[in-house]
Every structure is written in C-alpha cells, then in structure tokens.
Design an enzyme around this catalytic site. Structure first.
Site, short mmCIF file in Angstrom:
data_model
loop_
_atom_site.label_atom_id
_atom_site.label_comp_id
_atom_site.label_asym_id
_atom_site.label_seq_id
_atom_site.Cartn_x
_atom_site.Cartn_y
_atom_site.Cartn_z
N LYS A 1 90.49 -9.93 87.50
CA LYS A 1 90.33 -9.85 88.97
C LYS A 1 88.88 -10.13 89.35
CE LYS A 1 91.71 -5.51 89.14
NZ LYS A 1 91.99 -5.23 87.71
N ARG B 1 95.49 0.37 95.27
CA ARG B 1 95.99 0.68 93.93
C ARG B 1 97.16 1.64 93.97
NH1 ARG B 1 91.09 -0.57 90.79
NH2 ARG B 1 91.54 -0.10 88.63
N ARG C 1 84.29 -7.02 76.50
CA ARG C 1 83.60 -7.24 77.77
C ARG C 1 82.17 -6.72 77.72
NH1 ARG C 1 86.12 -5.45 83.39
NH2 ARG C 1 86.30 -3.41 82.36
N ARG D 1 80.92 -1.13 79.58
CA ARG D 1 81.36 -0.14 80.57
C ARG D 1 81.89 1.10 79.86
NH1 ARG D 1 84.96 -2.74 85.35
NH2 ARG D 1 86.31 -0.95 84.88
N ARG E 1 94.02 3.78 81.23
CA ARG E 1 93.97 2.96 82.45
C ARG E 1 95.23 2.12 82.57
NH1 ARG E 1 88.70 -0.01 81.09
NH2 ARG E 1 89.08 -1.25 82.97
P1 AP5 Z 1 87.39 -8.85 84.43
O1 AP5 Z 1 87.30 -10.01 85.35
O2 AP5 Z 1 86.23 -7.93 84.33
O3 AP5 Z 1 88.77 -8.06 84.72
P2 AP5 Z 1 89.17 -7.06 85.89
O4 AP5 Z 1 90.59 -7.36 86.25
O5 AP5 Z 1 88.17 -7.07 86.97
O6 AP5 Z 1 89.15 -5.70 85.05
P3 AP5 Z 1 88.54 -4.27 85.40
O7 AP5 Z 1 88.44 -3.52 84.11
O8 AP5 Z 1 87.33 -4.38 86.24
O9 AP5 Z 1 89.71 -3.68 86.24
P4 AP5 Z 1 89.96 -2.22 86.60
O10 AP5 Z 1 90.98 -2.38 87.67
O11 AP5 Z 1 90.36 -1.36 85.45
O12 AP5 Z 1 88.53 -1.65 87.01
P5 AP5 Z 1 87.85 -1.34 88.40
O13 AP5 Z 1 86.41 -1.58 88.25
O14 AP5 Z 1 88.58 -2.00 89.51
O15 AP5 Z 1 87.74 -9.40 82.97
C1 AP5 Z 1 87.84 -8.53 81.85
C2 AP5 Z 1 87.24 -9.18 80.60
O16 AP5 Z 1 88.04 -10.30 80.21
C3 AP5 Z 1 85.82 -9.75 80.80
O17 AP5 Z 1 85.10 -9.60 79.61
C4 AP5 Z 1 86.06 -11.24 81.12
O18 AP5 Z 1 84.96 -12.06 80.75
C5 AP5 Z 1 87.30 -11.53 80.27
N1 AP5 Z 1 88.22 -12.52 80.86
C6 AP5 Z 1 88.48 -12.72 82.20
N2 AP5 Z 1 89.42 -13.69 82.35
C7 AP5 Z 1 89.78 -14.07 81.09
C8 AP5 Z 1 90.72 -15.03 80.56
N3 AP5 Z 1 91.49 -15.76 81.39
N4 AP5 Z 1 90.82 -15.17 79.24
C9 AP5 Z 1 90.07 -14.41 78.41
N5 AP5 Z 1 89.16 -13.51 78.81
C10 AP5 Z 1 89.01 -13.33 80.14
O19 AP5 Z 1 88.09 0.22 88.52
C11 AP5 Z 1 87.48 1.13 87.63
C12 AP5 Z 1 87.84 2.56 87.98
O20 AP5 Z 1 87.38 2.88 89.30
C13 AP5 Z 1 89.33 2.92 87.98
O21 AP5 Z 1 89.81 3.22 86.69
C14 AP5 Z 1 89.33 4.15 88.91
O22 AP5 Z 1 88.84 5.27 88.21
C15 AP5 Z 1 88.29 3.75 89.97
N6 AP5 Z 1 88.88 3.01 91.08
C16 AP5 Z 1 88.61 1.71 91.44
N7 AP5 Z 1 89.33 1.34 92.51
C17 AP5 Z 1 90.07 2.42 92.86
C18 AP5 Z 1 91.06 2.64 93.87
N8 AP5 Z 1 91.41 1.67 94.73
N9 AP5 Z 1 91.63 3.86 93.93
C19 AP5 Z 1 91.29 4.85 93.09
N10 AP5 Z 1 90.38 4.71 92.09
C20 AP5 Z 1 89.79 3.50 91.97
MG MG Z 2 86.78 -5.66 87.72
#
Ligand code: AP5
Ligand code: MG
Ligand code: ZN
Length: 210
Positions: free
Chosen positions: A13, A88, A123, A156, A167
């Site tokens: 994402k 979410r 990552r 991270r 997660r």
């Molecule tokens: P990346 O682009 O970083 O993936 P992502 O989908 O952004 O993954 P996240 O881990 O950031 O998602 P998340 O939803 O768990 O975390 P968030 O920060 O939103 O890519 C991942 C890796 O793969 C990278 O190394 C990249 O280079 C590689 N990659 C990308 N595309 C690729 C491909 N096609 N092929 C191979 N490799 C690839 O949330 C974190 C925490 O915050 C949650 O757990 C929760 O505690 C809290 N939180 C956030 N939002 C909310 C909400 N709305 N409500 C409640 N709590 C929340």
């Molecule tokens: Mg992300």
C-alpha cells in the site's frame, strides 16, 4: 480523486501510494505513519498508541477517525487524496462516510499470507523521510542508508515474525470484512499484488484512469 488503498500488512500500500501520489499530485494519508509520528514526538496519543502498534493491534476507532477528520480538512486534501491503511474496520468506513466523503475507488491489493511474511522480514524504512525499501526486492541505492536523504535505515518494531502473524490475524478478522462492504457499493477493484512493483503500479494507474 479520492482513493483508498486496501490490503493486508505488507501488500505494498505504502509503496504504491507513494508512486501514485507523485503522479497525480495528491497527498497520501497514512494512519500508520501518522501514529508513528505521534510516537516519535512523544505526544500523549503516541504514548497510548505505542503498546498497540508494537503488538500489531488496532487503535480504537474513535481515535483514528478523529485523526483522519482533522487531516482531511487540511487544504492539501481539497483536490483529492489516497488513504493508506484507513479505514480498517466497518466502523471506520462508516465514520468516513459520516464526514460526507464520497470515495471514488478502493484499490484492493491482494497478496497471499506467506509472501507477506517474507516481504515484511526484509523491509527497511527511513524514519526521517518515510522512504521504504526491501533488502532484495527494492534495495536502497545507498546500501544501509536511505537513497533519498542519507539517513541510516531501520527495521519497523512490528516487523518481527511473531508480530507479523498477529497483524495478519487482525487483518483477516477485523479488516477483511470491508472488502464485501466496498464491493457492495460497486467501487472495489482488486489487483494481483504478488507480482513486480512496476506492473502493479501500471495496473493501478489503469484502474484509476478508467
Ligand atoms: P509496503 O509498501 O511497506 O507495504 P504496506 O502495505 O504499506 O505494509 P504496512 O506494513 O505498512 O501495512 P500495515 O497496514 O500493517 O501498517 P500500517 O503502517 O498501515 O511494502 C512492504 C515491503 O514489501 C517493503 O519492504 C516493500 O519494499 C516490499 N514490496 C512492496 N511491493 C512489493 C512487491 N510487489 N514485490 C515485492 N516486494 C514488495 O499500520 C501499522 C499499525 O498502526 C497497525 O498495526 C495498527 O496498530 C496501527 N494503525 C494504522 N492504521 C490504523 C487504523 N486505521 N485503525 C487502527 N489502527 C491503525
Ligand atoms: Mg505502509
Ligand atoms: Zn530518507
């Protein structure tokens, strides 16, 4: 253009949102990044959020809905935005709807769980400018430093295998039901996220254009 990037942890994402944001000239609004900034700044919200985020659990709906409401009211969001990691839960989606925001399209990035575990283990992120890399799939041109700003790269806290598994469980239990919610509204577009970054970006650009 008001878009939601939907998908499990590690789906790409953030990676895809960064590219499309630049192409369309609209901001990416990531609740995950906003929460990590609060933690880094040591705010009251950050202190409360730290335990949940490190354990891979969701923050309370009211908190994130409040954060989003404030953020989307800023002038840079007037011409559209990409939501990354919000909503979410169905309650968050209803909160967004209650703000009078009509989302144009939801981009659903689909990747199998095992591929996600491998991806997140490799990552590396830049805490200064927010750039994201992968040791094998998307390495920084500057090695263990950020290719954009030179800062040393970090892992991270929630990217340990045990937390990644929690997660994924949270995603399947609490977030996946949103797929049906948006499919019913006729605005859900699924893309195969288990291919290379460039072809996924092309597919997303095509969906957004059509
Ligand atoms: P990346 O682009 O970083 O993936 P992502 O989908 O952004 O993954 P996240 O881990 O950031 O998602 P998340 O939803 O768990 O975390 P968030 O920060 O939103 O890519 C991942 C890796 O793969 C990278 O190394 C990249 O280079 C590689 N990659 C990308 N595309 C690729 C491909 N096609 N092929 C191979 N490799 C690839 O949330 C974190 C925490 O915050 C949650 O757990 C929760 O505690 C809290 N939180 C956030 N939002 C909310 C909400 N709305 N409500 C409640 N709590 C929340
Ligand atoms: Mg992300
Ligand atoms: Zn950087």
């Amino acid at each position: 253009m008001k878009l939601i990037f939907f998908g499990p942890p590690g789906a790409g994402k953030g990676t895809q949102a960064a590219m499309l944001s630049e192409a369309l000239g609209i901001p990416t609004v990531s609740t995950g990044n906003m929460i990590r900034e609060e933690i880094a700044a040591g705010t009251e919200l950050g202190l409360k959020a730290q335990q949940a985020i490190n354990a891979g659990e969701l923050l309370a709906d009211e908190i994130v809905i409040g954060m989003i409401k404030t953020r989307l009211a800023k002038p840079d969001c007037a011409g559209g935005f990409i939501l990354d990691g919000f909503p979410r839960t169905v309650a968050q989606a209803e909160g967004l709807c209650g703000m009078g925001i009509d989302v144009d399209k939801v981009i659903d990035i689909v990747v199998p769980d095992e591929a996600l575990v491998r991806r997140l283990g490799g990552r590396r992120v830049c805490l200064k400018c927010g750039a994201t890399y992968h040791l094998e799939n998307n390495p920084s041109p500057a090695g263990d430093r950020c290719g954009r700003c030179g800062e040393p790269l970090s892992v991270r806290k929630d990217d340990s295998e045990a937390v990644i598994r929690s997660r994924l469980e949270v995603f399947h239990m609490q977030t996946e039901p949103l797929e049906a919610y948006y499919r019913e509204k006729g605005i859900l577009f699924s893309v195969d996220g288990d291919s290379d970054i460039g072809s996924i970006a092309e597919e997303i650009a095509r969906i957004v254009r059509d």
